[in-house]
Write a protein that holds these residues in place. Structure first.
Motif, short mmCIF file in Angstrom:
data_model
loop_
_atom_site.label_atom_id
_atom_site.label_comp_id
_atom_site.label_asym_id
_atom_site.label_seq_id
_atom_site.Cartn_x
_atom_site.Cartn_y
_atom_site.Cartn_z
N GLN A 1 17.22 86.87 -38.85
CA GLN A 1 17.42 87.47 -40.17
C GLN A 1 16.44 88.60 -40.47
O GLN A 1 16.65 89.36 -41.40
N HIS B 1 15.49 93.98 -36.91
CA HIS B 1 16.27 95.18 -37.26
C HIS B 1 16.49 95.34 -38.76
O HIS B 1 17.47 95.92 -39.20
N THR B 2 15.54 94.80 -39.57
CA THR B 2 15.56 95.03 -41.02
C THR B 2 14.28 95.78 -41.38
O THR B 2 13.44 96.05 -40.52
N GLN B 3 14.07 96.06 -42.66
CA GLN B 3 12.85 96.72 -43.10
C GLN B 3 11.61 95.87 -42.84
O GLN B 3 10.48 96.38 -42.81
N ASP B 4 11.78 94.56 -42.63
CA ASP B 4 10.65 93.67 -42.36
C ASP B 4 10.34 93.56 -40.87
O ASP B 4 9.52 92.74 -40.46
N ASP B 5 10.97 94.39 -40.05
CA ASP B 5 10.74 94.46 -38.60
C ASP B 5 10.06 95.81 -38.35
O ASP B 5 10.71 96.84 -38.25
#
Length: 133
Positions: free
Chosen positions: A8, A11-15
């Protein structure tokens, strides 16, 4: 209760991916836990200058090999099962011999947007750093 899976976050802003490390930020300040938790990859063949002047950090290696060199102090090998805690805000070099997978915990918690500045420091708060330009 908070329940997340690494899938989850990837590849999101938290990665957050940099040339020397990739931090998948699982728990952040917004989660209200009082600390943040990260699944971090230190890339093979890299060296990163780090100085958590505004944070304390505990790191547990679950995969790979490398070393941490405290500037003006000792060098310690890192392998699966190694824990180190930067309880004295030690300025250090982190080197990956192979890709190292680390579980990292920060206090105070990170917001998720932090990257190291030229001195290896994360700002005390991202908002304060952005205000300074």
């Amino acid at each position: 209760m908070i329940v997340k899976h690494l899938e989850q976050v990837v590849h999101t802003q938290d990665d957050v991916d940099t040339p020397t490390w990739n931090s998948r930020r699982l728990l952040l300040e917004k989660d209200g836990m009082g600390f943040s938790m990260h699944d971090t990859i230190i890339k093979a063949g890299t060296e990163t200058l780090i100085w958590y002047k505004n944070h304390v950090e505990a790191v547990y290696c679950i995969e790979g090999e490398g070393e941490i060199e405290v500037i003006g102090g000792q060098t310690y090998p890192i392998r699966p099962g190694t824990l180190y805690a930067l309880d004295g805000h030690e300025k250090h070099y982190l080197r990956g011999k192979t890709d190292m997978r680390m579980v990292c915990v920060f206090n105070p918690p990170l917001t998720g947007r932090e990257v190291h500045d030229k001195d290896g420091v994360y700002p005390a708060s991202v908002e304060a750093a952005e205000a300074r330009g």
